[in-house]
Design a protein around this motif. Sequence first.
Motif, PDB file in Angstrom:
ATOM      1  N   MET A  28      -5.494   2.183 -10.764  1.00 20.63           N
ATOM      2  CA  MET A  28      -6.105   1.125  -9.945  1.00 20.63           C
ATOM      3  C   MET A  28      -5.273  -0.136 -10.146  1.00 20.63           C
ATOM      4  O   MET A  28      -4.879  -0.438 -11.272  1.00 20.63           O
ATOM      5  N   THR A  54      -6.157   8.664   2.951  1.00 19.38           N
ATOM      6  CA  THR A  54      -6.180   7.217   2.700  1.00 19.38           C
ATOM      7  C   THR A  54      -7.377   6.604   3.424  1.00 19.38           C
ATOM      8  O   THR A  54      -7.766   7.066   4.501  1.00 19.38           O
ATOM      9  N   ARG A  80       0.842  -1.197   0.000  1.00 22.88           N
ATOM     10  CA  ARG A  80       0.000   0.000   0.000  1.00 22.88           C
ATOM     11  C   ARG A  80       0.876   1.244   0.000  1.00 22.88           C
ATOM     12  O   ARG A  80       0.624   2.205  -0.727  1.00 22.88           O
ATOM     13  N   ILE A 119      -4.272  -6.156  -5.442  1.00 24.03           N
ATOM     14  CA  ILE A 119      -3.372  -6.682  -4.401  1.00 24.03           C
ATOM     15  C   ILE A 119      -3.571  -8.190  -4.478  1.00 24.03           C
ATOM     16  O   ILE A 119      -4.564  -8.727  -3.992  1.00 24.03           O
ATOM     17  N   SER A 137      -8.828   1.314  -0.737  1.00 25.56           N
ATOM     18  CA  SER A 137      -8.718  -0.100  -1.095  1.00 25.56           C
ATOM     19  C   SER A 137      -9.939  -0.806  -0.541  1.00 25.56           C
ATOM     20  O   SER A 137     -10.500  -0.404   0.481  1.00 25.56           O
ATOM     21  N   THR A 138     -10.367  -1.830  -1.263  1.00 22.51           N
ATOM     22  CA  THR A 138     -11.538  -2.591  -0.811  1.00 22.51           C
ATOM     23  C   THR A 138     -11.568  -3.932  -1.540  1.00 22.51           C
ATOM     24  O   THR A 138     -10.618  -4.279  -2.260  1.00 22.51           O
ATOM     25  N   ASN A 141      -8.873  -8.154  -4.089  1.00 23.78           N
ATOM     26  CA  ASN A 141      -8.586  -6.937  -3.321  1.00 23.78           C
ATOM     27  C   ASN A 141      -7.894  -5.951  -4.257  1.00 23.78           C
ATOM     28  O   ASN A 141      -7.037  -6.353  -5.041  1.00 23.78           O
ATOM     29  N   TYR A 142      -8.277  -4.703  -4.181  1.00 23.79           N
ATOM     30  CA  TYR A 142      -7.647  -3.727  -5.079  1.00 23.79           C
ATOM     31  C   TYR A 142      -7.528  -2.378  -4.403  1.00 23.79           C
ATOM     32  O   TYR A 142      -8.196  -2.091  -3.407  1.00 23.79           O
ATOM     33  N   ILE A 143      -6.628  -1.573  -4.959  1.00 25.04           N
ATOM     34  CA  ILE A 143      -6.337  -0.258  -4.391  1.00 25.04           C
ATOM     35  C   ILE A 143      -6.362   0.755  -5.537  1.00 25.04           C
ATOM     36  O   ILE A 143      -5.909   0.447  -6.640  1.00 25.04           O
ATOM     37  N   VAL A 151      -7.583  -7.196 -10.432  1.00 23.89           N
ATOM     38  CA  VAL A 151      -8.362  -6.461  -9.422  1.00 23.89           C
ATOM     39  C   VAL A 151      -9.568  -7.295  -8.966  1.00 23.89           C
ATOM     40  O   VAL A 151     -10.507  -6.775  -8.367  1.00 23.89           O
ATOM     41  N   MET A 200      -8.439   2.582   3.784  1.00 23.00           N
ATOM     42  CA  MET A 200      -8.126   1.223   3.348  1.00 23.00           C
ATOM     43  C   MET A 200      -8.985   0.171   4.055  1.00 23.00           C
ATOM     44  O   MET A 200      -9.107   0.189   5.292  1.00 23.00           O
ATOM     45  N   GLU A 201      -9.498  -0.743   3.287  1.00 25.98           N
ATOM     46  CA  GLU A 201     -10.216  -1.920   3.812  1.00 25.98           C
ATOM     47  C   GLU A 201     -11.324  -1.495   4.785  1.00 25.98           C
ATOM     48  O   GLU A 201     -11.545  -2.155   5.804  1.00 25.98           O
TER      49      GLU A 201
END
Length: 235
Positions: free
Chosen positions: A205, A121, A39, A208, A152-153, A226-228, A223, A123-124
């Motif tokens: 994009m 940021t 990240r 992860i 990220s999600t 999980n992606y960011i 993607v 994230m998750e």
Amino acid sequence: MTATDNVHLHEINKFGSMAELWWDTQGEFKTLHDINPLRLEFIERHAEISGKRYVDVGCGGGILTEGLARHGADALGIDLSDELIDIADLHSLESGVNAHYQKISVESLAEQQPGSFDHVTCMEMLEHVPDPNSIIAACATLVKPGGMVFFSTLNRQPKAYLMAIVAAEHILRMLPKGTHDYKTFIKPSELSSSARAAGLDLQAMIGIEYNPFDKRFRLGKDVGVNYIAAFKRPE
Ligand code: SAH
């Protein structure tokens, strides 16, 4: 919906009840520790970290917040869990990093301090709230014009169900059981259009990806789980 409504208390309690496990790099939250360098690598590709003011929304015990601070940021982590804010605070004191924490909703902080962070940021976290659009809009309000917002999600597609729930929670035990609920996952197109509606432009994009053979995560094209993503608030 008011700022204080946009929360599932069972989610806050679930994460809060595991607060003392947060910094065990081999424990329940190992996955967050494992993906953290990726990240930070992705953030660094799109934004300066050193000397910049960041807010980390839904910071949990502060894994990313501290990472940003270690890279020279002035980092504020916000979350709605008392237990996690306490753990994050204690850990930053022990580490001696420039990370600060506050229990406040992102919507309230956006009302109080619009346009006052260089970068944001989150994230998750979007997959754990009733109304992710409201979080995305508040993040867009918090960032300065020209600044970046990172999300990220998990992607709502069958592969993510298999990997993030069946494999990660039940087979490989990488995450505590019940961490995720498939129907709350967010497709990349949904994230992009919500961010677009909040005035943010998609810059990049990336997936992860997890390789079960070498048990390592890496940034890659897929993607599907999980992606960011990096978004910019126009000048
Ligand atoms: N962002 C951190 C932690 C992710 S776990 C990381 O990636 O390392 C999800 C976090 O979101 C938990 O700490 C939980 O308490 C927080 N959270 C859930 N709903 C929230 C809300 N409405 N406002 C702020 N934080 C929330």
